[in-house]
Design an enzyme around this catalytic site. Structure first.
Site, mmCIF file in Angstrom:
data_model
loop_
_atom_site.group_PDB
_atom_site.id
_atom_site.type_symbol
_atom_site.label_atom_id
_atom_site.label_comp_id
_atom_site.label_asym_id
_atom_site.label_seq_id
_atom_site.Cartn_x
_atom_site.Cartn_y
_atom_site.Cartn_z
ATOM 1 N N LYS A 152 -98.582 37.800 53.325
ATOM 2 C CA LYS A 152 -97.332 37.144 53.721
ATOM 3 C C LYS A 152 -97.474 36.640 55.154
ATOM 4 O O LYS A 152 -97.381 37.398 56.114
ATOM 5 C CB LYS A 152 -96.134 38.106 53.651
ATOM 6 C CG LYS A 152 -94.826 37.328 53.666
ATOM 7 C CD LYS A 152 -93.667 38.036 54.326
ATOM 8 C CE LYS A 152 -93.662 37.983 55.824
ATOM 9 N NZ LYS A 152 -93.514 36.632 56.443
ATOM 10 N N GLU A 155 -93.193 33.091 58.621
ATOM 11 C CA GLU A 155 -92.520 31.947 57.984
ATOM 12 C C GLU A 155 -92.637 30.672 58.824
ATOM 13 O O GLU A 155 -92.547 29.568 58.288
ATOM 14 C CB GLU A 155 -91.070 32.263 57.606
ATOM 15 C CG GLU A 155 -90.175 32.942 58.613
ATOM 16 C CD GLU A 155 -90.321 34.455 58.710
ATOM 17 O OE1 GLU A 155 -91.465 34.959 58.839
ATOM 18 O OE2 GLU A 155 -89.284 35.139 58.723
ATOM 19 N N GLY A 205 -98.066 42.190 64.338
ATOM 20 C CA GLY A 205 -96.808 41.609 64.803
ATOM 21 C C GLY A 205 -96.255 42.431 65.944
ATOM 22 O O GLY A 205 -96.994 43.129 66.651
ATOM 23 N N GLU A 227 -101.305 46.372 64.176
ATOM 24 C CA GLU A 227 -101.782 45.687 65.390
ATOM 25 C C GLU A 227 -100.548 45.108 66.056
ATOM 26 O O GLU A 227 -99.968 44.150 65.547
ATOM 27 C CB GLU A 227 -102.756 44.562 65.027
ATOM 28 C CG GLU A 227 -104.022 45.011 64.331
ATOM 29 C CD GLU A 227 -104.979 45.720 65.246
ATOM 30 O OE1 GLU A 227 -104.773 45.691 66.485
ATOM 31 O OE2 GLU A 227 -105.935 46.321 64.736
ATOM 32 N N CYS A 261 -101.588 38.601 71.883
ATOM 33 C CA CYS A 261 -101.370 40.039 72.070
ATOM 34 C C CYS A 261 -102.309 40.604 73.129
ATOM 35 O O CYS A 261 -102.027 41.625 73.730
ATOM 36 C CB CYS A 261 -101.553 40.771 70.746
ATOM 37 S SG CYS A 261 -103.105 40.368 69.956
ATOM 38 N N GLU A 353 -93.547 42.766 77.173
ATOM 39 C CA GLU A 353 -94.412 41.690 76.704
ATOM 40 C C GLU A 353 -93.617 40.381 76.731
ATOM 41 O O GLU A 353 -92.611 40.252 76.041
ATOM 42 C CB GLU A 353 -94.873 41.998 75.277
ATOM 43 C CG GLU A 353 -95.846 40.974 74.745
ATOM 44 C CD GLU A 353 -96.275 41.268 73.314
ATOM 45 O OE1 GLU A 353 -95.418 41.604 72.481
ATOM 46 O OE2 GLU A 353 -97.483 41.152 73.033
HETATM 47 P P1 NAD Z 1 -92.995 39.726 64.197
HETATM 48 O O1 NAD Z 1 -93.155 41.190 64.272
HETATM 49 O O2 NAD Z 1 -91.669 39.135 64.405
HETATM 50 O O3 NAD Z 1 -93.506 39.180 62.787
HETATM 51 C C1 NAD Z 1 -94.775 39.488 62.271
HETATM 52 C C2 NAD Z 1 -94.727 39.378 60.760
HETATM 53 O O4 NAD Z 1 -93.847 40.382 60.261
HETATM 54 C C3 NAD Z 1 -94.201 38.046 60.237
HETATM 55 O O5 NAD Z 1 -94.912 37.683 59.071
HETATM 56 C C4 NAD Z 1 -92.767 38.377 59.904
HETATM 57 O O6 NAD Z 1 -92.235 37.558 58.881
HETATM 58 C C5 NAD Z 1 -92.893 39.797 59.410
HETATM 59 N N1 NAD Z 1 -91.660 40.586 59.473
HETATM 60 C C6 NAD Z 1 -90.616 40.453 60.323
HETATM 61 N N2 NAD Z 1 -89.666 41.353 60.050
HETATM 62 C C7 NAD Z 1 -90.109 42.084 59.005
HETATM 63 C C8 NAD Z 1 -89.579 43.183 58.273
HETATM 64 N N3 NAD Z 1 -88.400 43.700 58.539
HETATM 65 N N4 NAD Z 1 -90.336 43.698 57.281
HETATM 66 C C9 NAD Z 1 -91.549 43.192 57.002
HETATM 67 N N5 NAD Z 1 -92.088 42.163 57.643
HETATM 68 C C10 NAD Z 1 -91.386 41.616 58.649
HETATM 69 O O7 NAD Z 1 -94.086 39.158 65.222
HETATM 70 P P2 NAD Z 1 -94.348 37.642 65.629
HETATM 71 O O8 NAD Z 1 -93.213 37.213 66.481
HETATM 72 O O9 NAD Z 1 -94.709 36.833 64.426
HETATM 73 O O10 NAD Z 1 -95.676 37.800 66.492
HETATM 74 C C11 NAD Z 1 -95.636 38.153 67.831
HETATM 75 C C12 NAD Z 1 -95.946 39.625 68.022
HETATM 76 O O11 NAD Z 1 -97.150 39.956 67.351
HETATM 77 C C13 NAD Z 1 -96.173 39.991 69.462
HETATM 78 O O12 NAD Z 1 -95.532 41.197 69.788
HETATM 79 C C14 NAD Z 1 -97.674 40.175 69.548
HETATM 80 O O13 NAD Z 1 -98.112 40.998 70.578
HETATM 81 C C15 NAD Z 1 -98.004 40.704 68.220
HETATM 82 N N6 NAD Z 1 -99.406 40.458 67.899
HETATM 83 C C16 NAD Z 1 -100.293 41.502 67.903
HETATM 84 C C17 NAD Z 1 -101.624 41.290 67.642
HETATM 85 C C18 NAD Z 1 -102.610 42.429 67.628
HETATM 86 O O14 NAD Z 1 -103.666 42.243 67.049
HETATM 87 N N7 NAD Z 1 -102.327 43.553 68.232
HETATM 88 C C19 NAD Z 1 -102.077 40.003 67.392
HETATM 89 C C20 NAD Z 1 -101.154 38.961 67.402
HETATM 90 C C21 NAD Z 1 -99.823 39.202 67.650
#
Ligand code: NAD
Length: 449
Positions: A152, A155, A205, A227, A261, A353
């Site tokens: 997934k 979006e 995320g 992650e 990240c 962050e």
């Molecule tokens: P996010 O947590 O908002 O979303 C990540 C994913 O989770 C998306 O596909 C989203 O649709 C899904 N999601 C959101 N709510 C959900 C729920 N309730 N249940 C299941 N899935 C859900 O993150 P983002 O804004 O897309 O990305 C930015 C974040 O990701 C930053 O905090 C960044 O540091 C982190 N990140 C970490 C790494 C790593 O490897 N450590 C790499 C890239 C990004």
């Protein structure tokens, strides 16, 4: 409805019906049906299929890079490099399929052996900042171990994952093994987390959603790897090659418009060289070319969305002490300029962050204080140490509570080396042979003789 925008122009580039619970369940059912045959594919054949996928990614490098650049606002030159890494990831895990094996263990009365077995159907939930790269870090080991997958993507950025799934079919990976659902996290993502037929969630995320993943997974004791976010420190000692440290520091935080990240968004500088370093840093930041992602010379594009730009802007309040504020295009697009702030460790800009092109520069007195400040964060993902003193470099590297560190460099990510966080940056490791641990079970079998 999922509406996909080009963040540099705000034009709509695609629209989808968002997958709901029903569509997500259907994808899990397809994966479940495909799994028994997929896990039985001979290792050499599974390797060949992954290798073919890697080659197809190479052949379609330009097309995939254009998709990623338009959908994420990434400068095209960087997007090409990212797609190059995706191909390397599949090549690597093609080679890993038959090198991840069990052991025989000396025991009394018989033979004891272990097997590495796939988990079944795994759910992969990925963010919008490096859509295809991060998907490949999970898909490579998941498929190599013999799992079937439901991916997934975020979006905001589903386009490259959808194209990759087509290429997987073209490579000969059987139908149902790699499924993509485009839907909201709170609906499709949440359903994957709770689905009884999903054995594991590989999540990248925010730390906040990572907490929800852990909570949701508890109901079925799902395996999870997380992650999450970061607030990594770039630690610069007075005996470092100061000009090189300063010349590279902007790219360690402003790359991908700071939406990384691993961004070294705190620069800790030994006080005796602080002013000199700051001058070099501002000069180097001034030279970053911000603009149209399609332009070959561009180094930084826009942020991903209007909402995200508001969040980033909320960090740059009137009381922030700005050392530099760059320029960014006006008009359409979610632009935000490179911003260098002088900060105190307790300031919000130095603690949370930002996930945008904003860096906090903080002085320190000595090695002990540098380590204390670097560790003064709930996160622990990456970081850098700049010094010409090798013993100090290793002392500090061992003392900083973070998963991925570089000495006299700012690179965190390599195909063959483990990547992942300490503390609230998550757990589990991606990339390298370590990632295979997260996509397999160890079965122990005793044979009495
Ligand atoms: P996010 O947590 O908002 O979303 C990540 C994913 O989770 C998306 O596909 C989203 O649709 C899904 N999601 C959101 N709510 C959900 C729920 N309730 N249940 C299941 N899935 C859900 O993150 P983002 O804004 O897309 O990305 C930015 C974040 O990701 C930053 O905090 C960044 O540091 C982190 N990140 C970490 C790494 C790593 O490897 N450590 C790499 C890239 C990004």
């Amino acid at each position: 409805m999922t509406t996909v925008l080009n963040p540099a122009t705000e034009e709509v580039i695609a629209e989808f019906d968002s997958a709901g619970v029903e569509e997500t369940d259907a994808a899990v059912a397809r994966a479940k049906a495909a799994y028994p045959a997929w896990r039985e594919v001979a290792p050499g054949d599974r390797a060949r299929l992954l290798r073919r996928l890697a080659s197809l990614v190479e052949e379609h490098q330009e097309e995939l890079a254009q998709i990623e650049s338009r959908n994420v606002g990434k400068p095209i030159a960087g997007a090409r490099g990212e797609v190059g890494m995706v191909a390397q990831v599949f090549h690597y895990y093609a080679g890993a399929v038959d090198k991840h094996f069990g052991e025989t263990i000396p025991v009394a009365g018989g033979v004891d052996m272990t097997f590495r077995e796939p988990l079944g159907v795994v759910g992969l939930i990925t963010p919008w900042n490096f859509p295809l790269n991060i998907a490949s870090w999970k898909l490579g080991p998941a498929l190599a171990c013999g799992n079937a997958v439901v991916l997934k993507p975020a979006e905001l950025t589903p386009l490259s994952a959808l194209r990759l799934a087509e290429l997987a079919l073209e490579a000969g990976i059987p139908e149902g093994v790699l499924n993509v659902v485009v839907g909201k996290g709170s609906v499709a993502g949440q359903r994957l987390i709770e689905h009884p037929d999903v054995a594991k969630i590989g999540f990248t995320g925010s730390t906040e959603v990572g907490q929800q993943v852990m909570r949701g997974a508890a109901g079925t004791i799902k395996r999870v790897t997380l992650e999450l976010g970061g607030k990594s420190a770039n630690v610069v000692f007075a005996d470092a090659d100061l000009e090189r440290a300063a010349a590279t520091a902007p790219y360690a935080v402003f790359d991908n418009a700071g939406q990384d990240c691993c961004a070294r968004s705190r620069i800790l500088v030994e006080r005796s060289v602080y002013d000199r370093f700051l001058d070099y840093l501002v000069e180097a930041t001034r030279n970053i070319r911000v603009g149209d992602p399609a332009d070959e010379a561009t180094e930084m594009g826009p942020l991903i969305s209007a909402a995200h730009r508001e969040t980033v802007a909320s960090f740059v309040t009137d009381d922030v002490r700005l050392a530099f504020r760059g320029e960014a295009p006006e008009g359409q697009g979610f632009w935000f300029p490179c911003t260098v702030a002088e900060a105190r460790p307790e300031d919000r800009i130095a603690r949370e962050e930002v996930f945008g092109p904003v860096v906090a520069v903080i002085p320190f007195a000595d090695e002990a204080e540098a380590v204390r400040l670097a560790n003064d964060s709930p996160y622990g993902l990456s970081g850098s140490i700049w010094t010409e003193n090798g013993a100090r470099a290793f002392r500090v590297a061992r003392a900083i509570e973070t998963g991925v560190l570089s000495i006299n460099s700012n690179s965190s990510v390599r195909v063959s080396t483990p990547f992942g966080g300490y503390k609230q940056s998550g757990f589990g490791r991606e990339l390298g042979m370590h990632a295979l641990e997260g996509y397999s079970e160890v079965k122990n079998v005793f044979y009495s003789i």
